[in-house]
Design a protein around this motif. Structure first.
Motif, mmCIF file in Angstrom:
data_model
loop_
_atom_site.group_PDB
_atom_site.id
_atom_site.type_symbol
_atom_site.label_atom_id
_atom_site.label_comp_id
_atom_site.label_asym_id
_atom_site.label_seq_id
_atom_site.Cartn_x
_atom_site.Cartn_y
_atom_site.Cartn_z
ATOM 1 N N PRO A 179 0.785 -1.024 -0.170
ATOM 2 C CA PRO A 179 0.025 -0.098 -0.132
ATOM 3 C C PRO A 179 0.764 1.283 0.108
ATOM 4 O O PRO A 179 0.467 2.378 -0.447
ATOM 5 N N LEU A 183 0.221 4.129 -2.869
ATOM 6 C CA LEU A 183 -0.220 5.490 -2.491
ATOM 7 C C LEU A 183 0.880 6.519 -2.459
ATOM 8 O O LEU A 183 0.784 7.705 -2.976
ATOM 9 N N ALA A 214 -4.164 13.337 2.618
ATOM 10 C CA ALA A 214 -4.775 12.243 2.414
ATOM 11 C C ALA A 214 -4.190 10.906 2.025
ATOM 12 O O ALA A 214 -4.459 9.890 2.413
ATOM 13 N N SER A 215 -3.014 11.145 1.361
ATOM 14 C CA SER A 215 -2.034 10.059 1.235
ATOM 15 C C SER A 215 -1.489 9.622 2.516
ATOM 16 O O SER A 215 -1.495 8.109 2.753
ATOM 17 N N GLY A 218 -4.359 7.611 4.009
ATOM 18 C CA GLY A 218 -4.699 6.476 3.597
ATOM 19 C C GLY A 218 -3.582 5.356 4.037
ATOM 20 O O GLY A 218 -4.121 4.172 4.322
ATOM 21 N N ALA A 222 -3.961 1.846 6.084
ATOM 22 C CA ALA A 222 -3.377 0.411 5.325
ATOM 23 C C ALA A 222 -2.303 -0.253 6.673
ATOM 24 O O ALA A 222 -2.382 -1.293 6.503
#
Length: 299
Positions: A179, A183, A214-215, A218, A222
């Motif tokens: 992930p 990302l 946001a990354s 995220g 993960a």
């Protein structure tokens, strides 16, 4: 008979050059940054390079432009160049190379999980080595006296954590590689798209910061899932994974290694709050560094 002063009749070449530069300040800037302007594939690359040299929108006003992007467009238009580089449009990896990169990102988690499930004694060290190699492999970070210091510190941080908390932590970090890769690639592509649509450095920064946050959000989600799957302690695994993810982003986007190395060194302090504090410090640095257009110029 009238005498002619030679200084007024024929000014020296240096004086004429100074007068031309005063009348055309962009020409002097073009000469100063000739290599950047001639190899640039578009005005955006020149804008990012100028920002890296300390030229801001306020500075651009001295060159009779409203912002750095407008100044870069003139520099690009006035720069001599041969044929355009064929790779100018290849901004986001695609095709077989992208699939190979994704496969390499999936490999650490798969190998670590398989080795841990088989009860192999080398599962923890192997997971640490694979995680560090995949997450913080050298990018285009700025040089220095000790170019590998950040990578050695990252390996020390992951290895020390795995030694203290067990193989499950190392496996959790390895599972977070995939992930993290996805990302990071999405952030790079999104930032470049926002750079294409920006008309000022402040405008780009305002667009880039929410994308970075946001990354990070995220990846944090993960990392929580990866740690839970591996059975690793969340308060330790998640900050460490985030620290390595931010290290990857900064090194891949040309950040100076000093702040990265300092945050990694902080994470080595043997107290529980060290890793969260190091991740928080590096996040602040990343928000500042990765909201600059120069961080997203083509390498």
């Amino acid at each position: 008979m009238t005498t002619v002063d030679p200084d007024t009749a024929a000014p020296p070449s240096a004086e004429r050059a100074r007068r031309r530069a005063a009348g055309d300040p962009v020409k002097a800037l073009l000469h100063r940054h000739r290599e950047l302007c001639e190899r640039a594939v578009d005005p955006l690359e020149i804008a990012a390079g100028l920002e890296a040299h300390g030229i801001t929108d306020r500075t651009a006003a001295r060159f009779r432009h409203r912002d750095v992007f407008s100044l870069a467009e003139e520099l690009y238009a006035r720069s001599p160049r041969g044929e355009e580089p064929a790779a100018a449009t290849a901004q986001v990896p695609a095709g077989p190379s992208a699939y190979r990169a994704l496969g390499c990102a999936l490999l650490p988690g798969a190998l670590a999980a398989a080795a841990a499930a088989a009860g192999q004694a080398w599962a923890g060290p192997a997971a640490v080595a694979a995680t560090v190699a995949a997450l913080v492999w050298p990018g285009r970070a700025a040089g220095g006296r000790f170019p590998w210091l950040a990578h050695l510190l990252a390996a020390a941080v992951a290895g020390w954590a795995a030694y203290r908390y067990g193989t499950a932590l190392a496996v959790g970090l390895a599972l977070a590689v995939a992930p993290g890769h996805l990302l990071a690639a999405a952030f790079a592509a999104g930032a470049r798209a926002r750079l294409d649509g920006s008309r000022a450095l402040e405008d780009f920064a305002d667009r880039a910061r929410p994308l970075l946050l946001a990354s990070v959000a995220g990846f944090t989600a993960a990392a929580v899932g990866a740690a839970a799957l591996a059975g690793a302690p969340l308060p330790v695994a998640v900050p460490l994974a985030l620290l390595l993810f931010l290290t990857r982003l900064l090194l891949r986007h040309g950040s100076r290694r000093g702040p990265v190395a300092a945050a990694l060194a902080l994470a080595l302090v043997p107290v529980p709050p060290a890793a969260p504090a190091a991740a928080a410090v590096l996040l602040v640095h990343a928000v500042l560094a990765l909201s600059r257009a120069s961080a997203h110029a083509r390498p």
